[in-house]
Design an enzyme around this catalytic site. Structure first.
Site, mmCIF file in Angstrom:
data_model
loop_
_atom_site.group_PDB
_atom_site.id
_atom_site.type_symbol
_atom_site.label_atom_id
_atom_site.label_comp_id
_atom_site.label_asym_id
_atom_site.label_seq_id
_atom_site.Cartn_x
_atom_site.Cartn_y
_atom_site.Cartn_z
ATOM 1 N N PRO A 52 0.831 -1.252 -0.138
ATOM 2 C CA PRO A 52 -0.023 0.013 0.098
ATOM 3 C C PRO A 52 0.986 1.298 -0.041
ATOM 4 O O PRO A 52 1.137 1.809 0.907
ATOM 5 C CB PRO A 52 -0.811 -0.086 1.238
ATOM 6 C CG PRO A 52 0.002 -0.894 2.261
ATOM 7 C CD PRO A 52 0.920 -1.960 1.099
ATOM 8 N N CYS A 66 4.647 3.044 8.814
ATOM 9 C CA CYS A 66 4.701 4.367 8.304
ATOM 10 C C CYS A 66 5.522 5.358 8.919
ATOM 11 O O CYS A 66 5.137 5.670 9.952
ATOM 12 C CB CYS A 66 3.208 5.000 7.841
ATOM 13 S SG CYS A 66 3.603 6.402 6.667
#
Length: 346
Positions: free
Chosen positions: A17, A102
């Site tokens: 992603p 992230c």
């Protein structure tokens, strides 16, 4: 095949992603080229999708050509992640992934991502809440997974212990990027530490991620790390045919040739067609003006083509530039064996 809870993937190769780049058109393109077991949406802010923010809803868009689709959510212990996971199930997700890796400041220092690595105990409790909620809401049909990094810093390697604890509360798979948060994307991925994470769990698959840019690197990573699958990120942006080539190598031991210049032009043309179908022209133009530089890195001396695509005022103009650049004497033959040869571009 790779089994993640109740979900069986046809290949152990997953499209990451990638923030800002994993739109529906690109996911479908990678799937059409072959070899993709699972593709995931861009990062989805849990509060934004529950509010129905148009941008977030668009990022979560999927369809019958984009299955099985994973949706990756980010947030922290105070956010409505369980409720957002139910929203994702209702909107087509076949797998829910919690972003715990992230490193970008706006995510990691406020909303979640790698922030979750700093308090493993609270993160495990949060994961358990999401798992239980999704299990009830989906009737056990949709697994919950987690994507982590090795830890926040080199002095704080938490990946192995955290993966084991996540398994204990029902997380169905763990993807681990082989860098620490403080590295961002610099240096090299540490596959030795990824292997330690893989050995720390009992029965769930661990999926390795980091610096996989060739079919050979994919095969080597799977052979040496103990991972059940791999996730390919940035390399897919310039070589979306990597999945097909890597899967063929894993299945047969044979390496398909790199697509020809004309084949790559046809892939870009198909990407533009998909953008026309699934995005407005403004976004399609913005997207391809960025992507042509990445595609171009694999196409030799393509300065004129890249400039023609970047300066085109419409997707039709971009397509004309690509058709004009194709070289008749390099027209590919079906004997190349690549999934790319199956594409037909008007």
């Amino acid at each position: 095949m790779l089994r993640i809870g109740p979900l069986t993937l046809e290949t152990p190769l997953l499209l990451a992603p990638i923030a800002g780049h994993c739109d529906l058109a690109f996911r479908i393109l990678c799937r059409e080229l072959g070899g993709v077991g699972l593709a995931s949406t861009d990062l989805l802010n849990c509060r934004a999708i529950l509010r129905g923010t148009p941008k977030s809803v668009a990022l979560a868009a999927t369809n019958e050509f984009d299955q099985p689709c994973g949706m990756q959510l980010y947030g922290n212990w105070e956010d409505p992640l369980p409720e957002a996971a139910c929203w994702a199930v209702d909107h087509g997700a076949r797998l829910i992934d919690i972003n715990m890796g992230c490193p970008v400041d706006k995510v990691a220092k406020k909303n979640g991502g790698s922030l979750l690595l700093c308090d493993p105990a609270s993160t495990v409790r949060l994961a358990e809440r999401i798992v239980r909620t999704v299990e009830r809401h989906s009737g056990g049909r949709v697994p919950v997974t987690a994507k982590i990094r090795l830890g926040w810093s080199r002095e704080c390697f938490v990946g192995a212990e955290l993966a084991s604890q996540l398994e204990a509360v029902g997380i169905a798979a763990v993807t681990v990027h082989g860098r620490f948060t403080e590295q961002l994307f610099s240096g090299t991925a540490n596959w030795n530490l990824i292997a330690e994470v893989a050995s720390a769990v009992r029965s769930i698959p661990v999926i390795g991620n980091g610096d996989l840019s060739t079919p050979e690197s994919v095969a080597q990573a799977l052979a040496s790390s103990g991972c059940a699958g791999v996730m390919i990120g940035r390399a897919a942006l310039r070589t979306p045919w990597l999945f097909s080539r890597a899967w063929t190598l894993l299945k047969t031991g044979s390496l398909l040739p790199e697509p020809s210049f004309n084949q790559k032009c046809r892939v870009i043309l198909r990407h533009l067609e998909l953008l026309d179908q699934h995005a407005d022209e403004r976004w399609a133009l913005e997207c391809m003006r960025k992507r042509i530089s990445w595609y171009g890195k694999t196409m030799g001396h393509a300065k004129e083509l890249k400039e023609a695509v970047r300066t085109a005022g419409s997707t039709a103009g971009m397509k004309s530039a690509l058709h004009a650049a194709m070289k008749p004497h390099l027209e590919f033959s079906a004997t190349a064996g690549s999934a790319v040869t199956e594409l037909e571009v008007a």
